[in-house]
Motif scaffolding. Sequence first.
Motif, short mmCIF file in Angstrom:
data_model
loop_
_atom_site.label_atom_id
_atom_site.label_comp_id
_atom_site.label_asym_id
_atom_site.label_seq_id
_atom_site.Cartn_x
_atom_site.Cartn_y
_atom_site.Cartn_z
N MET A 130 44.67 -47.96 63.28
CA MET A 130 44.20 -48.17 61.92
C MET A 130 42.81 -47.56 61.69
O MET A 130 42.56 -47.01 60.62
N GLY A 131 41.90 -47.62 62.68
CA GLY A 131 40.57 -47.05 62.50
C GLY A 131 40.61 -45.55 62.35
O GLY A 131 39.87 -44.98 61.53
N ARG A 132 41.47 -44.89 63.12
CA ARG A 132 41.59 -43.43 62.99
C ARG A 132 42.17 -43.05 61.63
O ARG A 132 41.73 -42.10 61.00
N ILE A 133 43.18 -43.80 61.20
CA ILE A 133 43.79 -43.53 59.90
C ILE A 133 42.78 -43.79 58.79
O ILE A 133 42.67 -43.02 57.83
N ALA A 134 42.01 -44.86 58.92
CA ALA A 134 40.98 -45.19 57.92
C ALA A 134 39.93 -44.08 57.85
O ALA A 134 39.50 -43.68 56.76
N LEU A 135 39.50 -43.57 59.01
CA LEU A 135 38.52 -42.47 59.02
C LEU A 135 39.12 -41.22 58.37
O LEU A 135 38.44 -40.54 57.59
N HIS A 136 40.38 -40.94 58.66
CA HIS A 136 41.04 -39.79 58.02
C HIS A 136 41.05 -39.97 56.50
O HIS A 136 40.76 -39.03 55.76
N HIS A 137 41.32 -41.19 56.07
CA HIS A 137 41.32 -41.49 54.63
C HIS A 137 39.95 -41.15 54.01
O HIS A 137 39.88 -40.52 52.96
N LEU A 138 38.87 -41.56 54.68
CA LEU A 138 37.52 -41.26 54.18
C LEU A 138 37.24 -39.76 54.18
O LEU A 138 36.57 -39.24 53.28
N ALA A 139 37.75 -39.07 55.20
CA ALA A 139 37.47 -37.64 55.35
C ALA A 139 38.21 -36.77 54.32
O ALA A 139 37.73 -35.69 53.98
N VAL A 140 39.36 -37.24 53.82
CA VAL A 140 40.16 -36.39 52.93
C VAL A 140 40.22 -36.89 51.49
O VAL A 140 40.65 -36.14 50.61
N THR A 141 39.79 -38.11 51.23
CA THR A 141 39.86 -38.66 49.89
C THR A 141 38.58 -38.34 49.12
O THR A 141 37.49 -38.66 49.60
N PRO A 142 38.69 -37.74 47.94
CA PRO A 142 37.48 -37.49 47.14
C PRO A 142 36.83 -38.83 46.76
O PRO A 142 37.42 -39.63 46.07
N MET A 143 35.63 -39.06 47.28
CA MET A 143 34.94 -40.31 47.00
C MET A 143 33.51 -40.05 46.53
O MET A 143 32.68 -40.94 46.54
N GLY A 144 33.23 -38.81 46.16
CA GLY A 144 31.89 -38.49 45.70
C GLY A 144 30.89 -38.25 46.81
O GLY A 144 29.69 -38.24 46.58
N TRP A 145 31.38 -38.04 48.06
CA TRP A 145 30.48 -37.75 49.16
C TRP A 145 29.83 -36.39 48.93
O TRP A 145 30.42 -35.50 48.34
N SER A 146 28.65 -36.19 49.47
CA SER A 146 28.04 -34.86 49.47
C SER A 146 28.87 -33.97 50.39
O SER A 146 29.63 -34.47 51.24
N ASP A 147 28.73 -32.66 50.23
CA ASP A 147 29.46 -31.74 51.12
C ASP A 147 29.11 -32.00 52.58
O ASP A 147 29.98 -31.98 53.45
N ALA A 148 27.81 -32.24 52.86
CA ALA A 148 27.38 -32.48 54.24
C ALA A 148 28.02 -33.74 54.80
O ALA A 148 28.45 -33.76 55.95
N LEU A 149 28.11 -34.79 54.00
CA LEU A 149 28.72 -36.03 54.49
C LEU A 149 30.22 -35.85 54.67
O LEU A 149 30.80 -36.31 55.66
N GLN A 150 30.87 -35.15 53.74
CA GLN A 150 32.32 -34.90 53.86
C GLN A 150 32.61 -34.11 55.14
O GLN A 150 33.52 -34.45 55.89
N GLU A 151 31.79 -33.09 55.42
CA GLU A 151 31.96 -32.31 56.65
C GLU A 151 31.70 -33.18 57.88
O GLU A 151 32.39 -33.04 58.89
N SER A 152 30.73 -34.08 57.79
CA SER A 152 30.43 -34.97 58.92
C SER A 152 31.58 -35.93 59.19
O SER A 152 31.92 -36.18 60.35
N LEU A 153 32.18 -36.47 58.15
CA LEU A 153 33.32 -37.36 58.33
C LEU A 153 34.49 -36.61 58.97
O LEU A 153 35.15 -37.14 59.87
#
Length: 192
Positions: A130-153
């Motif tokens: 579940m943690g890996r899937i949750a991290l994937h969700h954060l990394a691919v879902t548009p949530m208003g992250w900056s480009d740097a944070l999206q790349e970091s996720l």
Amino acid sequence: MDSNATPIIADPVPDHPLLKGRREIGRGESTIVVEADTVDGQERVFKILSSPTDYAYYTAPDRPTGRHFPVVFADHGTVGKSSRGFPFHIVEVERLYPLPGQGDAVELATKISTSYFDACMAWRNFAHDMGRIALHHLAVTPMGWSDALQESLKALEEFSAEYDALPDLIKADNLMMRKDGTLVFSDPVFME
């Protein structure tokens, strides 16, 4: 101790010339943090790591790097073994700070932790993953992250998959900050 609390490593600071006389400033499940010298205005700490996953996070050639990851200055080798049977590795890194009660870094960390927790709950039927899937969700879902944070996720997700690590973006000390207010993923993974 609270039954839900993460156990703190019980080992003493290993006997090593780099660590002698230095003040311990923190402990985690598999890490001891000791003050190091300030070099060219950059405050540093020695992280004494007893987890192979943590060691890889700080030293692997393909580890995540960039704005939201810790700066690593040196790997000073091993010194003895932890009570868990893994060698202690001494790694010199930039000093990071706990998040204050308010501010941009706190708001960003809260959004990451809350979104990660919500995604974990949505994927809880997958238990172990579940943690890996949750991290994937954060990394691919548009949530208003900056480009740097999206790349970091995304980089954190790739590291977790490559090293079979489990992400943890909820525990307070896993998200810290630099003095300039930059949010840093300080210890966002753990061993299975």
